[in-house]
Design a protein around this motif. Structure first.
Motif, PDB file in Angstrom:
ATOM      1  N   TRP A 143      -8.579  -1.314   3.974  1.00 58.67           N
ATOM      2  CA  TRP A 143      -8.510  -2.616   3.302  1.00 58.67           C
ATOM      3  C   TRP A 143      -9.517  -2.695   2.159  1.00 58.67           C
ATOM      4  O   TRP A 143     -10.699  -2.454   2.346  1.00 58.67           O
ATOM      5  CB  TRP A 143      -8.786  -3.738   4.307  1.00 58.67           C
ATOM      6  N   THR A 191       0.850  -1.181   0.000  1.00 66.59           N
ATOM      7  CA  THR A 191       0.000   0.000   0.000  1.00 66.59           C
ATOM      8  C   THR A 191       0.884   1.229   0.000  1.00 66.59           C
ATOM      9  O   THR A 191       1.882   1.280   0.732  1.00 66.59           O
ATOM     10  CB  THR A 191      -0.914   0.034   1.243  1.00 66.59           C
ATOM     11  N   TYR A 231       6.090   2.951   1.232  1.00 69.15           N
ATOM     12  CA  TYR A 231       5.251   1.785   0.965  1.00 69.15           C
ATOM     13  C   TYR A 231       5.146   0.912   2.216  1.00 69.15           C
ATOM     14  O   TYR A 231       6.126   0.734   2.942  1.00 69.15           O
ATOM     15  CB  TYR A 231       5.841   0.948  -0.175  1.00 69.15           C
TER      16      TYR A 231
END
Length: 252
Positions: A140, A67, A73
């Motif tokens: 998510w 992500t 990251y």
């Protein structure tokens, strides 16, 4: 007469053209996310997948392994993958191409039709955003955006096993990057408010007080394959490699 024939032909095509009688569809895609104090998450996806009259070996599920967090990251790890079909163990293979975990589900020697319920479970490590100054966050993409068929209904349930509840809860639906928050929320449960077309998905964002979870690890680069790592090493050190090849080896 010729014009009349063309008119009738077009009329039949537009109003009586044959439609495909069958097409794959996901009737429901329900996700349960259980987070733990150590920052891991146990995720279970229950997918009611209908092949209708078409025969197939099974389905594919691709899960991103990183992500973006600003210019950094959060690289995640997925372990303990298990798959059931209609409550019975199902064949599956895993392919990790660094950017995604690809789960190929099905028996290559068996073709199936009709509706089947797949249950995919796995553990996620380093998947919680706990590097913000004012909150911790579970962000998510519950369904993923890689499905090329309709998802008639999608839902996500988010809980912890240590008694802490989210301070804020948001859901998003639509294509990747969509800000459409018209999905329905009831406490820690979110459900889509419309059919999700190919390329669309359901994402949840649950916020918690700072310190609810351990700090996650951030990296300067997304996960890479071995060949990508070797190429990057060569690219970043090409001058030293050139000197070694042209000076040291040339003298031998």
């Amino acid at each position: 007469m010729k014009k009349l024939f063309i008119f009738l032909l077009l009329f039949v095509f537009f109003f009586f053209k044959p439609q495909s009688s069958f097409a794959d569809v996901i009737h429901s895609f329900d996700v349960n996310i259980l987070s733990h104090k150590d920052g891991t998450m146990d995720i279970t996806e229950t997918i009611n997948y209908d092949f209708e009259a078409f025969s197939s070996h099974g389905i594919f599920r691709d899960i991103p392994l990183f992500t973006s967090v600003g210019n950094l990251y959060r690289n995640i790890q997925i372990q303990n993958v298990n798959v059931l079909r209609d409550l019975k163990p199902e064949n599956f293979t895993l392919t990790n191409n660094a950017k995604n975990l690809d789960i190929k589900i099905g028996n290559p020697n068996l073709r199936i039709t009709g509706s089947h319920v797949y249950k995919i479970s796995y553990k996620v490590t380093n998947g919680i955003g706990s590097n913000y100054s004012d909150h911790d966050e579970i962000y998510w993409n519950a369904t993923g955006n890689g499905w090329q068929i309709n998802i008639e209904n999608a839902s996500a349930n988010v809980t912890t096993d240590f008694g802490v509840k989210q301070s804020n809860f948001l859901c998003l639906q639509g294509p990747f990057g969509s800000k459409n928050s018209s999905c329905t929320i009831l406490e820690n449960f979110a459900t889509s408010s419309q059919i999700l077309s190919p390329g669309e998905g359901l994402t949840i964002v649950a916020s918690y007080p700072v310190g609810t979870f351990p700090k996650s690890t951030l990296s300067k680069n997304p996960p890479t394959t071995f060949s990508e790592a070797v190429f990057s090493l060569i690219l970043n050190n090409y001058l030293y490699i050139w000197i070694f090849l042209n000076i040291f080896l040339a003298g031998t």
